[in-house]
Design an enzyme around this catalytic site. Structure first.
Site, PDB file in Angstrom:
ATOM      1  N   ASP A  60       0.841  -1.191   0.000  1.00  0.00           N
ATOM      2  CA  ASP A  60       0.000   0.000   0.000  1.00  0.00           C
ATOM      3  C   ASP A  60       0.879   1.245   0.000  1.00  0.00           C
ATOM      4  O   ASP A  60       1.996   1.230   0.531  1.00  0.00           O
ATOM      5  CB  ASP A  60      -0.903   0.033   1.229  1.00  0.00           C
ATOM      6  CG  ASP A  60      -2.032  -0.987   1.159  1.00  0.00           C
ATOM      7  OD1 ASP A  60      -2.254  -1.541   0.071  1.00  0.00           O
ATOM      8  OD2 ASP A  60      -2.679  -1.221   2.198  1.00  0.00           O
ATOM      9  N   ARG A  61       0.359   2.315  -0.538  1.00  0.00           N
ATOM     10  CA  ARG A  61       1.130   3.555  -0.633  1.00  0.00           C
ATOM     11  C   ARG A  61       1.705   3.985   0.707  1.00  0.00           C
ATOM     12  O   ARG A  61       2.866   4.412   0.788  1.00  0.00           O
ATOM     13  CB  ARG A  61       0.223   4.672  -1.168  1.00  0.00           C
ATOM     14  CG  ARG A  61       0.937   6.002  -1.389  1.00  0.00           C
ATOM     15  CD  ARG A  61      -0.042   7.128  -1.571  1.00  0.00           C
ATOM     16  NE  ARG A  61      -0.786   7.351  -0.342  1.00  0.00           N
ATOM     17  CZ  ARG A  61      -1.783   8.229  -0.221  1.00  0.00           C
ATOM     18  NH1 ARG A  61      -2.165   8.931  -1.259  1.00  0.00           N
ATOM     19  NH2 ARG A  61      -2.413   8.374   0.934  1.00  0.00           N
TER      20      ARG A  61
END
Length: 685
Positions: free
Chosen positions: A73-74
């Site tokens: 995930d970012r």
């Protein structure tokens, strides 16, 4: 003069310390939080894959091949592996798909309570609104959970048997996976272990046995332990999402030997676990410089796009440096210090911050001191608030040009508290540019006319730019002249906005797009304005001059006005003006203006669209098509925006100017004298 974007070393494709391991088959990086693995939009340049390929090409690898087998995930940091040769893909893919790769994460949570120190989480995940996931307990989950706890306690006592149990669990999970395809949701299994606990806060080791979207985040939230810094799943406040991919184990694709890659736990995890209020300035110049460089890294996408030379490098507590902002203008920096005076409790140490900023490599550093009660400032050009010369390094030219999405704007770094452009409105100006084709545009409290420049660049057929200050009105004309705007179609008016709007409404003037961005406080010789008390009345006047089917872009950076309250003001103003609002859309801030953890953005921006009239009402003519494109004026030395990204500049034809409806005195040439008595406060800009 348009200086280049300086400080290029702040924005490298890849920082060398990010590379954990590299050979002919693999490259493993330590991904920082806030950096996407692979952006879905082709035009994005700030994801890890794009940046890593640029780094490899810069080293002479023309192909720069990367095989993607893993995603984070970012906002998750840590170990991220790519293959460097196509021949390595099959062996690596086989391990990821067969769940023989061992992934270990660390997460910070609060409220661990008397839970057992080891456990297994088993849920079925289904999509939820807003891009989230929802975890459903399996049928018979209570009995299974009790059995899992007994199994995990045994595993803690008998670590030597853990390998056999894990292999059995994987066989069981593969069998369960076949059954899941006919059931609701997808199976998610995660094993956890308590690493450390201090008071109510804890560090957990997590080993996912399946790979599902948001698996760790949603499963921990489902048992009442949302990860710190995860607003999507209700996590407690933290500087970032406190989830870190700490270790990755697999067999090397070429040799078959076991390979382990580790990433050290970021310091923010220890700081959060200690729960001690940290003083970001206590570490001295080196620590503040490091924080500034980390903040600059998060602006890579803006800085490396090639069409923007002014941006915010540091935005206060949102970047871990409360009461400080640092803006980049070409080759120079502007440091703003907010709140208490120097030496008072809570005030950032002035010399320390300025020294740290200068070490970033700028030619010169300017200072803006913004006291807590800035609304009482009578002269914003006083040396105590805004020294005319750089306080570190060399002076910038008295006036020079910066670029924003390819458009030129004149700035003056030593001319008071403001520089000529509000950088937090960059993305709103881009939106205005996209909406302006063929439109009649009104820009209120226009300052130096930046919104109008964007509108003209987008193909506005007519515009009116209104501000009470003679000095900034002349500045706005210069900005418009730099892009070749026709002054007959794009009129700049020196006037107080309230009486001007009343006169415009009485004369039945209508605009397709109105931009309303007043200061938080303003004082002229005849009136005082406070956004907290007067914004509703102002917005009602703006709605009255909005054409049917038109749009109002309304903004405020008054910290005392919450987003919900701001929307209520606009709804009430529309009703008072008799407008039917068909859509009211909140607009996000630019990425270089991150909010303080747990706080709303300082800038609230709403795009309100009003309905078209019934079919029988035919008074309002539709917007005319944009005319032929006008080139940049020869005097402008900034290049046009990249081809295809923006509409050409509209040429006005025979449109009549709107200036004569205003009761205020007309603008008088291009005088650059001081503005009339007026004080403004634009918050944390």
């Amino acid at each position: 003069m348009t200086p280049r974007l300086s400080l290029s070393e702040l924005f490298p494709d890849i920082h060398p310390e990010w590379i954990l391991a590299e050979d002919a088959d693999l490259i493993v990086v330590d991904k920082p939080a806030g950096l996407s693995t692979h952006a879905p939009e082709a035009e994005r340049i700030d994801d890890m894959v794009t940046r890593l390929r640029a780094f490899l090409r810069g080293r002479g690898d023309a192909e720069a091949y990367l095989g993607i087998h893993q995603r984070l995930d970012r906002d998750t940091s840590g170990v991220l592996l790519f293959t460097r040769r196509r021949e390595a893909n099959a062996a690596v893919a086989r391990q990821f798909e067969g769940r023989t790769v061992q992934k270990t994460y660390v997460a910070s949570v609060s409220g661990f309570g008397d839970r057992p120190p080891r456990g297994t989480l088993r849920h079925r995940l289904v999509p939820a609104p807003g891009g989230a996931m929802r975890a459903l307990a399996e049928t018979g989950g209570a009995r299974e959970d009790r059995a899992a706890k007994r199994e995990d306690r045994a595993a803690g006592r008998e670590d030597r048997a853990a390998g056999r149990e894990d292999r059995a669990a994987k066989r069981e999970d593969r069998a369960a996976g076949r059954e899941d395809r006919a059931a609701t949701g997808v199976l998610a299994i995660t094993r956890y272990r308590l690493l450390e606990r201090r008071g109510d806060r804890a560090l957990l080791e997590l080993r996912p046995e399946t790979g599902r979207t948001h698996q760790l985040r949603v499963q921990l939230a489902a048992i009442g332990l949302p990860i710190a810094g995860d607003p999507l799943y209700g996590g407690p406040e933290a500087p970032r999402l406190l989830l870190h991919a700490a270790e990755l184990r697999l067999d090397h694709p070429a040799t078959g030997a076991a390979a382990t890659f580790r990433s050290p736990l970021p310091a923010v995890f220890e700081a959060w676990l200690a729960a001690a209020p940290a003083d970001p300035y206590a570490g001295g110049v080196a620590a503040v410089e490091r924080a500034m460089r980390e903040a600059a890294e998060r602006r890579y996408g803006i800085a490396r796009a090639g069409d923007t030379t002014a941006l915010r490098l540091v935005h206060g507590a949102g970047d871990g440096l409360p009461s400080v902002s640092v803006d980049l203008y070409g080759e120079h920096l502007v440091v703003s210090l907010f709140g208490a005076g120097e030496g008072e409790p809570g005030a950032p140490p002035r010399d320390l911050v300025l020294d740290a900023a200068h070490r970033l490599g700028a030619k010169g550093v300017y200072l803006k001191a913004r006291p807590k009660h800035a609304s009482v400032i009578v002269d914003a050009r006083r040396e105590e608030f805004a020294p005319r010369h750089a306080v570190r390094g060399e002076d910038a030219p008295e006036e020079f040009t910066v670029l924003e999405h390819g458009l030129p704007f004149k700035v003056r770094l030593g001319d008071g508290l403001s520089t000529g452009i509000f950088l937090d409105q960059r993305e709103n100006r881009r939106r205005v540019r996209e909406l302006a084709r063929g439109a009649r545009v009104l820009n209120l409290f226009a300052y130096t006319g930046a919104f109008t420049v964007a509108a003209v660049a987008g193909g506005a057929r007519e515009s009116v730019t209104v501000d009470v200050s003679r000095g900034v009105v002349a500045w706005a004309r210069d900005n418009l002249a730099a892009i070749g705007a026709d002054p007959a179609a794009h009129v700049v008016v020196e006037a107080d906005v309230f009486p001007w709007l009343k006169a415009a409404a009485q004369s039945d003037r209508r605009f397709d797009l109105v931009v309303l961005d007043p200061p938080s406080f303003a004082t002229t010789k005849k009136s005082r304005f406070s956004a907290a008390s007067d914004f509703g009345a102002l917005a009602a006047l703006a709605f009255r001059v909005l054409a049917p089917g038109g749009r109002l872009l309304a903004c405020t950076n008054h910290r005392g006005i919450a987003r919900a309250r701001f929307r209520r003001h606009l709804h009430e103003a529309a009703r008072e003006a008799g407008c039917d609002v068909v859509q009211m859309k909140d607009l996000p801030d630019p990425v270089d203006f991150p909010s303080e953890p747990g706080a709303e953005p300082h800038l609230k921006s709403v795009l309100a669209s009003v309905g078209a009239p019934p079919a029988k009402a035919g008074k309002a003519a539709p917007p005319a098509k944009a005319g032929k494109a006008a080139p940049f004026a020869k005097a402008g030395n900034a290049p046009p925006a990249k081809a295809g990204k923006a509409a050409p500049f509209a040429k006005a034809g025979k449109a009549a100017p709107f200036a004569r409806a205003a009761k205020a005195a007309p603008a008088r040439g291009a005088r650059r004298g001081p503005a009339p008595a007026r004080t403004t406060r634009r918050g944390a800009r």
